[in-house]
Design a protein around this motif. Structure first.
Motif, PDB file in Angstrom:
ATOM      1  N   UNK A 224       0.856  -1.188   0.000  1.00 32.96           N
ATOM      2  CA  UNK A 224       0.000   0.000   0.000  1.00 32.96           C
ATOM      3  C   UNK A 224       0.887   1.231   0.000  1.00 32.96           C
ATOM      4  N   UNK A 225       0.770   2.066  -1.027  1.00 36.47           N
ATOM      5  CA  UNK A 225       1.594   3.273  -1.152  1.00 36.47           C
ATOM      6  C   UNK A 225       0.689   4.483  -1.288  1.00 36.47           C
ATOM      7  N   UNK A 229      -1.924  13.092  -3.528  1.00 39.54           N
ATOM      8  CA  UNK A 229      -3.313  13.495  -3.792  1.00 39.54           C
ATOM      9  C   UNK A 229      -4.327  12.677  -2.993  1.00 39.54           C
ATOM     10  N   UNK A 230      -3.848  11.823  -2.088  1.00 34.15           N
ATOM     11  CA  UNK A 230      -4.744  11.080  -1.221  1.00 34.15           C
ATOM     12  C   UNK A 230      -5.135   9.708  -1.727  1.00 34.15           C
ATOM     13  N   UNK A 231      -4.553   9.257  -2.817  1.00 32.97           N
ATOM     14  CA  UNK A 231      -4.856   7.926  -3.329  1.00 32.97           C
ATOM     15  C   UNK A 231      -3.864   6.906  -2.774  1.00 32.97           C
ATOM     16  N   UNK A 232      -4.365   5.707  -2.534  1.00 39.47           N
ATOM     17  CA  UNK A 232      -3.529   4.592  -2.090  1.00 39.47           C
ATOM     18  C   UNK A 232      -3.411   3.619  -3.246  1.00 39.47           C
ATOM     19  N   UNK A 260      -8.884   8.264  -0.862  1.00 41.22           N
ATOM     20  CA  UNK A 260      -9.278   8.537   0.516  1.00 41.22           C
ATOM     21  C   UNK A 260     -10.107   9.811   0.648  1.00 41.22           C
ATOM     22  N   UNK A 261     -10.128  10.648  -0.395  1.00 44.30           N
ATOM     23  CA  UNK A 261     -10.937  11.871  -0.369  1.00 44.30           C
ATOM     24  C   UNK A 261     -12.365  11.568  -0.821  1.00 44.30           C
ATOM     25  N   UNK A 262     -12.483  10.870  -1.955  1.00 48.56           N
ATOM     26  CA  UNK A 262     -13.794  10.547  -2.511  1.00 48.56           C
ATOM     27  C   UNK A 262     -14.366   9.240  -1.948  1.00 48.56           C
TER      28      UNK A 262
END
Length: 386
Positions: A224-225, A229-232, A260-262
């Motif tokens: 998991x990286x 912009x908040x994406x994993x 993780x934002x949306x």
């Protein structure tokens, strides 16, 4: 002294098991499946891991080939050091883990004051029984060097027991844990892989089970990286159709992304050079390079039992735009042996890879490693963009 030319280069240091002729008095044993976390940009803390039992030991047999560790120690990065004598400090006398542990994840939170251990094997160091505690979450306070569980204020739907999950913490101090597995070393008689996503808000002490559409299939040993912009980005691992079935390796080109934002899942297919075959793998590492869009993937094995090297051992994934693009490259300098179940920690412009299974010397010993430490250091001829 610990010095390298790293201008416009991503440099890598490999800390492997080997014997020292001289140097610092504390020399950790070889291990794999341990946890590592960078603290305040000057120390890497190491926790637990699985240590091989010498075949000459009376304790060794076909079903007892390794012991779990409850050790806590750190590598001091605050000043230059000799590459043949890394400055490790043992904290185990004051900070020993409540159990032997491996294949969990540690993340830094609490304004850099606390390290959270999520999941992993918990083995009683006296009886060797598994599931030594009832808590899936343990907290190490760096200043006091003490362990505690999440406490009575914790609420919500807690993460069920598991190991080998994809776990990160974001800038808001929320931990995301996806997938993972249970089997005998987790107290389960049936090998089971999960497809759920849990969060733990370390500020509110709140667990949540995020049941969302379009989520990935069951998978464990996935990396998991988190990107800015908040994406994993989840890479690699194995899946399973039904509990009890054998695991099936996942294509490295099949990449799931969680926003993780949306709070949405999406599937991406990464391109690769036609001339390069990218083996599926477990036990690999993936860290985000300083350019914030290149993921550096190192090591891994095609089979968690037979320990077959996954190739290419070193590969890059560019996630700046879609489709994502794999880049094959050959690092310069003396190549280290292929590793699995190591840790990789980004420190400034360095990726520090520590311990792990040396796949080049594996001979039916699940954690076949050398003894002590040897540092390979070389620069990778890949310029990155700021």
């Amino acid at each position: 002294m610990f010095t390298m030319e790293f201008k416009n280069l991503l440099s890598i240091i490999f800390i492997l098991s080997h014997n020292f002729l001289h140097g610092h008095s504390f020399k950790p044993e070889s291990r794999g499946g341990h946890m590592a976390t960078l603290v305040n940009d000057d120390r890497i803390f190491f926790f637990g891991g699985s240590r091989p039992i010498p075949m000459t030991s009376p304790a060794w047999n076909q079903t007892h080939q390794f012991n779990l560790s409850d050790e806590v120690f750190y590598l001091n990065l605050s000043s230059p050091f000799s590459v043949d004598s890394p400055p490790f400090t043992d904290l185990s006398d004051s900070s020993r883990m409540p159990f032997g542990s491996e294949k969990g994840t540690t993340v830094l939170g609490g304004n850099g004051q606390r390290i959270y251990l999520i999941g992993g094997v918990q083995q009683n160091m006296v009886t060797s029984d598994y599931n030594a505690t009832n808590s899936i979450l343990w907290i190490y306070t760096i200043k006091t060097q003490q362990w505690s569980n999440s406490g009575s204020g914790t609420h919500g739907t807690p993460l069920p027991r598991r190991r080998s999950a994809g776990t990160i913490i974001d800038s808001k101090n929320v931990v995301y844990t996806f997938g993972g597995k249970v089997e005998l070393d987790m107290g389960s008689s049936m090998f089971t892989i999960f497809d759920d996503l849990f969060t733990f808000d370390t500020n509110l002490l709140e667990w949540k089970n995020l049941s969302l559409p379009n989520h990935p299939s069951k998978r464990s040993h996935v990396t998991a990286t988190l990107i800015p912009d908040g994406r994993i980005i989840y890479i690699g691992g194995v899946t399973q159709s039904n509990p009890g079935d054998n695991g099936t390796r996942l294509l490295m080109t099949e990449i799931y992304v969680f926003d993780t934002i949306q709070l949405t899942w999406s599937l991406k297919t990464a391109n690769k050079p036609d001339s390069v075959n990218i083996d599926p793998r477990v036990g690999h590492s993936a860290v985000l390079a300083p350019d914030n869009h290149t993921i550096v993937i190192f090591g891994g094995t095609q089979d968690g039992f037979a320990q077959i090297t996954a190739y290419p051992v070193f590969i890059l994934l560019d996630v700046k735009s879609e489709p994502f693009q794999y880049l094959a490259t050959t690092p310069s300098g003396s190549a280290p042996p292929p590793l699995a179940f190591h840790t990789a920690t980004l420190y400034q412009k360095y990726m520090i890879v520590a311990f792990g299974n040396d796949l080049s010397s594996f001979n039916n010993n699940y954690y076949a490693c050398l003894c002590g430490y040897l540092l390979f250091d070389y620069t990778v001829g890949i310029p990155y963009m700021i």
